[in-house]
Design a protein around this motif. Structure first.
Motif, PDB file in Angstrom:
ATOM      1  N   ALA A  88       0.902  -1.166  -0.010  1.00 29.36           N
ATOM      2  CA  ALA A  88      -0.082  -0.179   0.026  1.00 29.36           C
ATOM      3  C   ALA A  88       0.936   1.338   0.024  1.00 29.36           C
ATOM      4  O   ALA A  88       1.941   1.351   0.681  1.00 29.36           O
ATOM      5  CB  ALA A  88      -0.761   0.113   1.369  1.00 29.36           C
ATOM      6  N   THR A  89       0.352   2.377  -0.738  1.00 29.51           N
ATOM      7  CA  THR A  89       1.081   3.478  -0.541  1.00 29.51           C
ATOM      8  C   THR A  89       0.411   4.447   0.786  1.00 29.51           C
ATOM      9  O   THR A  89      -0.746   4.030   1.158  1.00 29.51           O
ATOM     10  CB  THR A  89       0.926   4.385  -1.805  1.00 29.51           C
ATOM     11  OG1 THR A  89      -0.607   4.636  -2.100  1.00 29.51           O
ATOM     12  CG2 THR A  89       1.388   3.842  -3.067  1.00 29.51           C
ATOM     13  N   HIS A  90       1.216   5.562   1.068  1.00 30.37           N
ATOM     14  CA  HIS A  90       0.586   5.972   2.253  1.00 30.37           C
ATOM     15  C   HIS A  90       0.732   7.786   1.693  1.00 30.37           C
ATOM     16  O   HIS A  90       1.949   8.030   1.371  1.00 30.37           O
ATOM     17  CB  HIS A  90       1.491   5.862   3.344  1.00 30.37           C
ATOM     18  CG  HIS A  90       1.372   6.701   4.334  1.00 30.37           C
ATOM     19  ND1 HIS A  90       0.071   7.026   5.317  1.00 30.37           N
ATOM     20  CD2 HIS A  90       2.083   7.710   5.104  1.00 30.37           C
ATOM     21  CE1 HIS A  90       0.218   8.015   6.100  1.00 30.37           C
ATOM     22  NE2 HIS A  90       1.392   8.460   6.153  1.00 30.37           N
ATOM     23  N   LEU A  91       0.025   8.533   2.274  1.00 27.31           N
ATOM     24  CA  LEU A  91      -0.020   9.855   2.072  1.00 27.31           C
ATOM     25  C   LEU A  91      -0.500  10.440   3.241  1.00 27.31           C
ATOM     26  O   LEU A  91      -1.371  10.242   3.984  1.00 27.31           O
ATOM     27  CB  LEU A  91      -0.932  10.526   0.814  1.00 27.31           C
ATOM     28  CG  LEU A  91      -0.767  10.282  -0.516  1.00 27.31           C
ATOM     29  CD1 LEU A  91      -1.983  10.741  -1.378  1.00 27.31           C
ATOM     30  CD2 LEU A  91       0.457  11.074  -0.943  1.00 27.31           C
ATOM     31  N   PRO A  92       0.523  11.504   3.976  1.00 26.15           N
ATOM     32  CA  PRO A  92       0.021  12.037   5.294  1.00 26.15           C
ATOM     33  C   PRO A  92      -1.054  12.884   4.927  1.00 26.15           C
ATOM     34  O   PRO A  92      -1.480  13.370   3.908  1.00 26.15           O
ATOM     35  CB  PRO A  92       1.250  12.845   5.512  1.00 26.15           C
ATOM     36  CG  PRO A  92       2.376  12.257   4.911  1.00 26.15           C
ATOM     37  CD  PRO A  92       1.770  11.748   3.540  1.00 26.15           C
ATOM     38  N   LEU A  93      -1.825  13.224   5.912  1.00 23.04           N
ATOM     39  CA  LEU A  93      -3.150  13.814   5.923  1.00 23.04           C
ATOM     40  C   LEU A  93      -2.963  15.038   5.239  1.00 23.04           C
ATOM     41  O   LEU A  93      -3.882  15.299   4.364  1.00 23.04           O
ATOM     42  CB  LEU A  93      -3.683  14.034   7.496  1.00 23.04           C
ATOM     43  CG  LEU A  93      -5.029  14.968   7.428  1.00 23.04           C
ATOM     44  CD1 LEU A  93      -6.183  14.160   6.921  1.00 23.04           C
ATOM     45  CD2 LEU A  93      -5.245  15.134   8.893  1.00 23.04           C
TER      46      LEU A  93
END
Length: 226
Positions: free
Chosen positions: A185-190
């Motif tokens: 999975a990829t992750h983007l901070p809020l």
């Protein structure tokens, strides 16, 4: 980091076990464990509702119950094999939608943004295909409390370790019963996630969180300017 082949390999498991197995309706991160989010944010309407990353099409019935006509796009042919009896489908990349400009009144993306190497590009496509005034509903894993940097083994004491700000792709997961350990999975901070909506030209209207005691899901309702 393409999710296509990976989801092709797990499509049958996803449909038969992850979505429908024991406890699936209450499992954290399961796309059927969304409470009233989709209905409350999308609301009743008519015309086409495009689902970005429709997967096996499990949200089509709820979209239809709200009065919309669901149409889905997804990269994975394996997932679409399960979706084809639930809604009209097309195999397509979310960052290059085969849809005319300003042609659909509504779009949704449900529990899929971490599967996309470039969700900001997908949001630009959403803004392109929406009619002026069209609505977009994003429902996804909570960027603050889910990811390879989080241990949710004890929901009363969720541990957030270093890594939240990194925005990396990973297969690291606190559980082997979910999707991340299988396809990554990829992750983007809020802040990066919310700015991606603004940079795409979408106006943020409403927010919601779901899951207790620490939310596992965050939702956003946005609209294309008239």
């Amino acid at each position: 980091m393409s999710s296509t082949a990976a989801y092709d390999q797990i499509a049958d498991w996803y449909e038969k076990e992850f979505l429908s197995g024991p406890g699936a309706g209450t499992a954290a991160g399961n796309p059927r464990n969304l409470g009233r989010l989709l209905g409350d944010l999308l609301g009743a309407g008519s015309g086409t509702c495009l689902e970005i990353g429709c997967g096996t099409g499990v949200h089509a019935a709820q979209v239809r119950d709200l009065g919309w006509t669901p149409v889905g796009v997804d990269l994975s042919s394996g997932m679409l094999c399960h979706a084809r009896d639930r809604l009209p489908i097309a195999q397509a990349d979310a960052s290059r939608l085969p849809i005319r400009d300003s042609s659909v009144p509504a779009a949704i993306a449900v529990m899929v943004h971490t599967d996309m190497p470039s969700y900001p590009a997908a949001l630009h496509e959403v803004a392109r295909v929406l009619r002026p005034g069209g609505v977009f509903v994003h429902i996804g894993v909570h960027p603050c409390f889910c990811g390879g940097f989080v241990d949710r083994g004890d929901l009363n004491a969720v541990v957030v370790r270093p890594g939240y700000l990194d925005g990396n792709w990973t297969k690291r997961s606190w559980t082997n019963q979910g999707v991340r350990d299988k396809v990554g999975a990829t992750h983007l901070p809020l802040s990066s996630l919310l700015h991606a909506f603004l940079n795409a030209g979408l106006t943020l209207e409403q927010f919601a969180e779901h899951g207790a005691p620490t939310p596992v899901v965050m939702a956003v309702k946005a609209r294309k300017a008239t």
